[in-house]
Design a protein around this motif. Structure first.
Motif, PDB file in Angstrom:
ATOM      1  N   CYS A  14      90.298 -34.752  71.685  1.00 29.76           N
ATOM      2  CA  CYS A  14      90.551 -35.874  70.854  1.00 29.76           C
ATOM      3  C   CYS A  14      91.310 -35.385  69.798  1.00 29.76           C
ATOM      4  O   CYS A  14      91.562 -34.369  69.379  1.00 29.76           O
TER       5      CYS A  14
ATOM      6  N   CYS B 110      90.146 -33.936  66.818  1.00 34.55           N
ATOM      7  CA  CYS B 110      89.856 -32.515  67.070  1.00 34.55           C
ATOM      8  C   CYS B 110      90.879 -31.545  67.068  1.00 34.55           C
ATOM      9  O   CYS B 110      90.985 -30.401  66.439  1.00 34.55           O
TER      10      CYS B 110
ATOM     11  N   CYS C  64      86.777 -30.497  73.677  1.00 35.29           N
ATOM     12  CA  CYS C  64      86.997 -31.903  73.405  1.00 35.29           C
ATOM     13  C   CYS C  64      88.599 -32.172  72.982  1.00 35.29           C
ATOM     14  O   CYS C  64      89.119 -31.238  72.180  1.00 35.29           O
TER      15      CYS C  64
ATOM     16  N   ARG D 106      82.212 -33.479  60.171  1.00 30.77           N
ATOM     17  CA  ARG D 106      82.869 -32.164  60.513  1.00 30.77           C
ATOM     18  C   ARG D 106      82.626 -31.454  59.410  1.00 30.77           C
ATOM     19  O   ARG D 106      83.354 -31.365  58.241  1.00 30.77           O
TER      20      ARG D 106
HETATM   21 ZN   LIG Z   1      86.957 -34.558  69.624  1.00 27.23          ZN
END
Ligand SMILES: [Zn+2]
Ligand SMILES: [Zn+2]
Length: 150
Positions: free
Chosen positions: A40, A43, A38, A85
């Motif tokens: 993003c 992240c 990922c 998370r």
């Molecule tokens: Zn992510």
């Protein structure tokens, strides 16, 4: 996204891993549904790295232990729900994420697995925010955004 169990037969019979300090431990006796990176920005910030490496597995199969496990919630731009998370509050290792809009699925930060030798990402998520020097993973499907949610 394609959720074919690409790693079936190659991933370990039982998935096991732990955080950097060892206080948080987990195990799952289940098939890996997908392996992804990922890109993003959440992240990137959480991991301090260019990508987050995750496997998707059945949440019911996961057992996780450790009183230092903490959860920080971010808001998913795509799925418009919470991304929970979870990380070790002692050593800071990111361990798992659960997305409210994807019940039954848990994303395990795959770098925490005891055996990482079989990992082969087949999807790249949030490619639109990928750092420009990160090479494309051969054979991986690119998604400009996240996993499509109905
Ligand atoms: Zn992510
Ligand atoms: Zn720890």
């Amino acid at each position: 996204m394609d959720v074919t169990p690409h790693n079936q037969g190659r991933s370990p019979v039982k998935l096991e891993g732990h955080c950097l300090c060892g206080n948080v431990q987990y195990a799952a006796d289940t098939e890996v549904q997908f392996t992804a990176v990922c890109h993003c920005t959440d992240c990137q910030r959480q991991t301090g790295a260019a990508v987050s490496l995750v496997i998707g597995i059945d949440d019911d199969a996961l057992t996780i232990e450790g009183d230092s496990l903490k959860t920080f919630i971010t808001r998913g731009e795509d799925h418009k729900s919470n991304t929970n998370r979870s990380f070790c509050g002692n050593c800071g290792s990111p361990i798992i994420s659960r997305i409210d809009a994807m019940p039954g699925l848990v994303f395990v930060k795959a770098g925490t697995l005891n055996d990482t030798s079989w990992l082969q990402p087949t999807s790249e998520l949030w490619h639109r925010s990928a750092q420009p020097w990160v090479p494309h993973i051969p054979g991986a499907e690119i998604f400009e955004r996240g996993i499509p949610v109905d």
